[in-house]
Design an enzyme around this catalytic site. Structure first.
Site, PDB file in Angstrom:
ATOM      1  CG  HIS A 154      -2.436   0.882   1.082  1.00 61.32           C
ATOM      2  ND1 HIS A 154      -3.119   0.097   0.606  1.00 61.32           N
ATOM      3  CD2 HIS A 154      -2.179   2.179   1.473  1.00 61.32           C
ATOM      4  CE1 HIS A 154      -4.221   1.332   0.636  1.00 61.32           C
ATOM      5  NE2 HIS A 154      -3.803   2.298   1.185  1.00 61.32           N
ATOM      6  CG  ASP A 211     -10.881   3.611   5.197  1.00 56.44           C
ATOM      7  OD1 ASP A 211     -10.675   4.501   5.632  1.00 56.44           O
ATOM      8  OD2 ASP A 211      -9.932   3.377   3.966  1.00 56.44           O
ATOM      9  NE  ARG A 246      -8.385  10.911   7.000  1.00 52.22           N
ATOM     10  CZ  ARG A 246      -7.829   9.913   6.150  1.00 52.22           C
ATOM     11  NH1 ARG A 246      -7.961   8.962   6.145  1.00 52.22           N
ATOM     12  NH2 ARG A 246      -6.232  10.294   6.130  1.00 52.22           N
ATOM     13  CB  SER A 279      -6.904   5.442   6.403  1.00 55.48           C
ATOM     14  OG  SER A 279      -7.280   5.127   5.092  1.00 55.48           O
ATOM     15  CE  LYS A 316      -7.781   1.600   2.428  1.00 54.91           C
ATOM     16  NZ  LYS A 316      -7.462   2.678   3.046  1.00 54.91           N
TER      17      LYS A 316
HETATM   18  N1  URA Z   1      -4.387   6.237   1.400  1.00 54.02           N
HETATM   19  C1  URA Z   1      -5.748   5.384   2.653  1.00 54.02           C
HETATM   20  O1  URA Z   1      -5.882   4.599   2.277  1.00 54.02           O
HETATM   21  N2  URA Z   1      -5.120   5.790   3.691  1.00 54.02           N
HETATM   22  C2  URA Z   1      -5.016   7.658   3.701  1.00 54.02           C
HETATM   23  O2  URA Z   1      -5.854   8.488   4.351  1.00 54.02           O
HETATM   24  C3  URA Z   1      -4.015   8.119   2.969  1.00 54.02           C
HETATM   25  C4  URA Z   1      -4.013   7.191   2.255  1.00 54.02           C
END
Ligand code: URA
Length: 444
Positions: free
Chosen positions: A82, A161, A168, A183, A187
């Site tokens: 990620h 989220d 956001r 966040s 996930k």
């Molecule tokens: N990627 C994400 O999944 N969440 C964030 O808050 C920023 C980048």
């Protein structure tokens, strides 16, 4: 919860109690706490911050807002990657299928475009028919059959989220390190990965104001995920210019398909994919160390197996094979505009944040939560930072579809982002730092 009291408490620098965070996240997810109150609280948090315990509580409350996937039928050690997000940052689309082609399960739950940055889900949806909102059973089935699936937050999986991320995005409150960590990790923990390779972006194109803040976030990611038995390694990488040759959803997918098909492409993009993918192959025990992992990654990429794997996954998620082989035809823009050099010189910088907001103006991202996204909107860079240019040379080509009032300002912002001068720019290294359970070390 008396949300107005929590807003006031945070405004004056107070610490939110664990139960307050739980009730807030539950209430917001259920629709009982309205967006306007959550927005005000986010803004208070933006200025006052969250301490480590508050951040970790946000993480656990967000995971608890939905189910954790059990993925019982998926045997093998799962590894995901990620990024904190950048402009032109498309590595997931290349790295995930190549690593999956080596047999490692990659359960990838991603996000949408955020602020001035792109998002994997919006990119994938530029492929006609590609479905990212899979049920848990569908996600598990694709992952089990093809070693990789691309999914989204849903009503069942980290719904908190999904809502918080969208809010956001449009309230300029992405840049809160503990909420970025919560966040991302919500996930990753809910999807059930065993290990995670993180790309934390440093520079104007990302969300963190300084390398110090990026390092702080990296330590949070490593320690919070270890507490959930997820082994995380972090690379701090440069985001002082857009990554690769294209930015924008459809154009980035086209670039990735090309890299997967040919094994060649932009040098920095390929280097970053090799580093991240190599670390995944090492964590997945396919390689004895990261550099052997990188060599193996490059071998698989050059073999074309990553391309076949991407097509398999995409078809399993609703795409047509013919569209993938001829993807350029799927994202033909109605408008194209060349951006030319106004003088001889050297391209000293491509300001990524300006490019990112320019792309939002062209329709590649959202100004408000319900805005539709234009898959064709984007920019192709014909010159890269450090290149010599002659007056009149095409520096970049912007593209979009439909008529939108903001398109002109988008082209203008991208034009202004391209800085010409006489002196060559200082060299910037792609890799800044590395962080794992043993601590953080700088790259030379
Ligand atoms: N990627 C994400 O999944 N969440 C964030 O808050 C920023 C980048």
């Amino acid at each position: 919860v008396q949300v107005s009291e929590l807003i006031a408490k945070k405004q004056s620098g107070g610490i939110l109690a664990p139960e307050e965070i739980d009730r807030l996240v539950q209430g917001f997810t259920a629709g009982d706490v309205p967006d306007y109150q959550m927005s005000a609280l986010l803004m208070a948090i933006y200025f006052q911050g969250l301490d480590n315990d508050e951040g970790r509580r946000f993480l656990s409350a967000m995971i608890a807002s939905g189910d954790r996937m059990s993925l019982k039928s998926v045997t093998g050690f799962k590894v995901d990657k990620h990024s904190t997000g950048g402009v032109g940052d498309k590595t997931s689309l290349i790295v995930a299928p190549v690593v999956a082609a080596a047999g490692i399960p990659v359960p990838m739950i991603s996000g949408r475009a955020l602020g001035h940055t792109g998002g994997t889900l919006d990119k994938l949806e530029s492929i006609p028919g590609f479905r990212v909102r899979l049920s848990e059973a569908e996600f598990e089935d694709v992952l089990q059959r093809h070693s990789c699936a691309f999914g989204a937050q849903t009503d069942d999986l980290v719904p908190a989220d999904r809502k918080l991320y969208a809010l956001r995005d449009v309230t300029a409150t992405v840049s809160i390190p503990p909420l970025i960590a919560a966040s991302i990790l919500s996930k990753k923990i809910a999807e059930g990965t065993n290990a995670l390779v993180m790309d934390v972006k440093v520079g104007e194109g990302g969300f963190l104001r300084s390398q110090e803040e990026a390092e702080r976030l990296s330590k949070m990611l490593v320690s919070w995920s270890a507490a959930e038995k997820v082994e995380t390694v972090v690379f701090g990488t440069d985001m002082s210019a857009p990554l690769g040759r294209c930015a924008g959803n459809g154009p980035e997918v086209a670039e990735c398909l090309d890299v997967l098909k040919t094994g060649t492409g932009d040098k920095r993009l390929l280097e970053l994919c090799g580093v991240l993918g190599g670390a995944m192959l090492w964590l997945g025990k396919i390689a004895k160390d990261m550099s052997a992992g990188r060599a193996e990654f490059e071998k698989i990429l050059r073999s074309g197996d990553g391309y076949s794997k991407f097509c398999e996954i995409a078809i399993a998620q609703g795409a047509r094979g013919t569209d993938l082989d001829d993807f350029g035809k799927c994202v033909v823009p109605e408008h194209r505009r060349e951006i030319r050099a106004t003088a001889d010189g050297i391209l000293r910088a491509i300001q990524p944040r300006e490019v990112g907001w320019g792309l939002v103006d062209l329709g590649a991202g959202r100004r408000t939560a319900d805005d539709p996204v234009d898959a064709t909107a984007g920019v192709e860079f014909r010159k890269q930072v450090g290149d010599s240019v002659r007056k009149g040379d095409v520096l970049a080509v912007a593209q979009w579809s439909g008529s939108r009032d903001s398109a002109e300002s988008g082209v203008q912002r991208i034009t202004q982002a391209m800085e010409l001068g006489d002196e060559p720019p200082a060299a910037v290294s792609l890799l800044k730092f590395y962080c794992d359970g043993d601590g953080l070390k700088q790259f030379e």
